[in-house]
Design an enzyme around this catalytic site. Structure first.
Site, PDB file in Angstrom:
ATOM      1  N   HIS A 204       4.237 -29.302  14.784  1.00 44.03           N
ATOM      2  CA  HIS A 204       4.261 -30.059  16.049  1.00 44.03           C
ATOM      3  C   HIS A 204       4.227 -29.210  17.312  1.00 44.03           C
ATOM      4  CE1 HIS A 204       8.562 -29.128  15.736  1.00 44.03           C
ATOM      5  NE2 HIS A 204       8.675 -29.429  17.009  1.00 44.03           N
TER       6      HIS A 204
HETATM    7  N1  UDP Z   1      13.313 -33.758  10.500  1.00 33.22           N
HETATM    8  C1  UDP Z   1      13.493 -35.031   9.992  1.00 33.22           C
HETATM    9  N2  UDP Z   1      12.388 -35.762   9.645  1.00 33.22           N
HETATM   10  C2  UDP Z   1      11.121 -35.281   9.769  1.00 33.22           C
HETATM   11  C3  UDP Z   1      10.945 -33.970  10.273  1.00 33.22           C
HETATM   12  C4  UDP Z   1      12.053 -33.245  10.644  1.00 33.22           C
HETATM   13  O1  UDP Z   1      14.631 -35.495   9.860  1.00 33.22           O
HETATM   14  O2  UDP Z   1      10.168 -36.011   9.442  1.00 33.22           O
HETATM   15  C5  UDP Z   1      14.497 -32.971  10.880  1.00 33.22           C
HETATM   16  C6  UDP Z   1      14.608 -31.641  10.195  1.00 33.22           C
HETATM   17  O3  UDP Z   1      15.261 -31.775   8.952  1.00 33.22           O
HETATM   18  C7  UDP Z   1      15.409 -30.823  11.201  1.00 33.22           C
HETATM   19  C8  UDP Z   1      14.943 -31.364  12.520  1.00 33.22           C
HETATM   20  O4  UDP Z   1      14.382 -32.641  12.265  1.00 33.22           O
HETATM   21  O5  UDP Z   1      16.788 -31.065  11.070  1.00 33.22           O
HETATM   22  C9  UDP Z   1      13.895 -30.451  13.109  1.00 33.22           C
HETATM   23  O6  UDP Z   1      13.291 -31.088  14.146  1.00 33.22           O
HETATM   24  P1  UDP Z   1      11.875 -30.660  14.739  1.00 33.22           P
HETATM   25  O7  UDP Z   1      11.097 -29.912  13.739  1.00 33.22           O
HETATM   26  O8  UDP Z   1      11.285 -31.889  15.319  1.00 33.22           O
HETATM   27  O9  UDP Z   1      12.281 -29.756  15.989  1.00 33.22           O
HETATM   28  P2  UDP Z   1      12.593 -28.206  16.189  1.00 33.22           P
HETATM   29  O10 UDP Z   1      13.682 -27.815  15.250  1.00 33.22           O
HETATM   30  O11 UDP Z   1      11.326 -27.463  16.004  1.00 33.22           O
HETATM   31  O12 UDP Z   1      13.055 -28.143  17.616  1.00 33.22           O
END
Ligand code: UDP
Length: 354
Positions: A204
């Site tokens: 993403h």
């Molecule tokens: N996550 C979730 N469902 C999904 C994708 C991610 O629950 O379909 C959770 C994942 O387990 C983690 C968090 O969302 O705890 C990560 O979020 P994301 O990748 O959107 O953001 P980032 O960590 O890159 O800021």
């Protein structure tokens, strides 16, 4: 003591679920403000329902705008609400525009700011999150660092006061919800997934989604792996795939494109997959904690420990297949993210700041 917590994005709901519960146990009164940055039911509501996070006291409903407009409007509304609420502390998480807006308003209103997940650095200022992290850390009075490396990064920027090494709240979330995930999640059955016989991919970050050549190369290389890829698609990635005319990649036998999943389902997918392929920050850590190899489609990562101990590799789309084939993480996986007590420590420290 009254604390105002500002949330807006999926990973923040997950982190806040464990911290909110610790704040409650410590007798700290919390008001939750949801900026609306992530707004649909699969990116927001489902986490409040599944993880027992209290419903937000205020919902600002600000989303789908460019960075400047989004941050500016959040600041305007946050100021209005915070002047009414008059909290003793403001608490923000991670590195989103909601984090930045909360930090700037806290500074303008002279309300002390606590930053959970402080000190993370990718050293790439092209990454919107990096700017948010740096500014937020420099405006915070309490900085809760997940790792010694985060403490060191803060020190190098001259921030030492108010820094607390508490471990990572995502470790707490995993320990809190792993058993419930095993008991209640039906995702493996629903998609007929066999343990170790699929890859899990999430993409993403703008650096991967906003350039059609890069995004098509990622999708193309996902179709070349030895097992199929389960791909819970972030709404902005879905929109980009459609706009760039790349949807045909999702209709192959190699990629199982599914809507974003709940946290409990995600824990099951992460635990059962052969390896994780991602550009997410949180998922690199979760893969490590759950003992799965991780291939990160980025040039750098703020979670460097996972790379240093040999469980995470930075890869390019073209090198993904080769990297997966040759990737054997070591048998040792040292504890990097604490013992699952970060939330309790955070609540105790905030509670002691009268
Ligand atoms: N996550 C979730 N469902 C999904 C994708 C991610 O629950 O379909 C959770 C994942 O387990 C983690 C968090 O969302 O705890 C990560 O979020 P994301 O990748 O959107 O953001 P980032 O960590 O890159 O800021």
């Amino acid at each position: 003591m009254k604390i105002a917590t500002i949330l807006g994005a999926r990973p923040q709901f997950i982190k806040a679920s464990v911290v909110s519960s610790a704040l409650k146990s410590a007798g700290i009164y919390e008001k939750i403000i949801h900026t609306g940055q992530h707004f649909d039911s699969l990116m927001s509501d489902i986490f409040f329902q599944d993880l027992g996070l209290p419903e937000p006291d205020y919902h600002l409903n600000i989303h789908s705008l460019n960075h400047g407009a989004m941050t500016g409007r959040m600041m305007e509304k946050l100021e209005e609400f915070l002047l009414q609420v008059k909290p003793d502390w403001i608490c923000v998480y991670g590195d989103t525009n909601s984090t930045l807006a909360g930090a700037l308003v806290a500074a303008k209103l002279c309300i002390p700011l606590a930053h959970i997940e402080a000190g993370l650095r990718s050293f790439n200022r092209q990454m919107p999150e990096e700017v948010n992290r740096v500014v937020t850390d420099h405006l915070s009075q309490l900085l809760f660092a997940p790792t010694p490396l985060a403490v060191e990064c803060l020190q190098k920027e001259g921030i030492v006061e108010g820094v607390h090494l508490v471990g990572d709240v995502m470790m707490d979330s995993i320990l809190t919800y792993q058993a419930k995930a095993k008991q209640t999640s039906e995702i493996l059955v629903k998609y007929q997934l066999q343990p170790n016989k699929f890859y899990l991919a999430t993409i993403h970050r703008p650096s991967n989604t906003d350039d059609s050549h890069r995004l098509s190369s990622i999708l193309d290389n996902l179709t070349k792996l030895d097992f199929s890829v389960v791909f819970p698609i972030h709404p902005r990635t879905q929109a980009k795939i459609e706009k760039m005319g790349l949807s045909h990649y999702l209709n192959t036998n190699s990629i199982l494109a599914i809507p974003p999943v709940s946290y409990l389902d995600m824990l099951m997918l992460e635990s059962a997959c052969k390896a994780v392929i991602t550009d997410s920050g949180g998922i690199q850590k979760e893969a490590y904690i759950l003992g799965r190899p991780c291939l990160t489609l980025r040039n750098e990562t703020e979670w460097k420990e996972t790379v240093e101990v040999g469980w995470n590799q930075l890869v390019q789309p073209e090198t993904l297949c080769q990297a997966i084939a040759n990737f054997t993480p070591p048998s040792e996986a040292p504890t990097l993210y604490g013992e699952g007590k970060a939330s309790a420590k955070i609540a105790e420290i905030i509670g002691s700041c009268t």
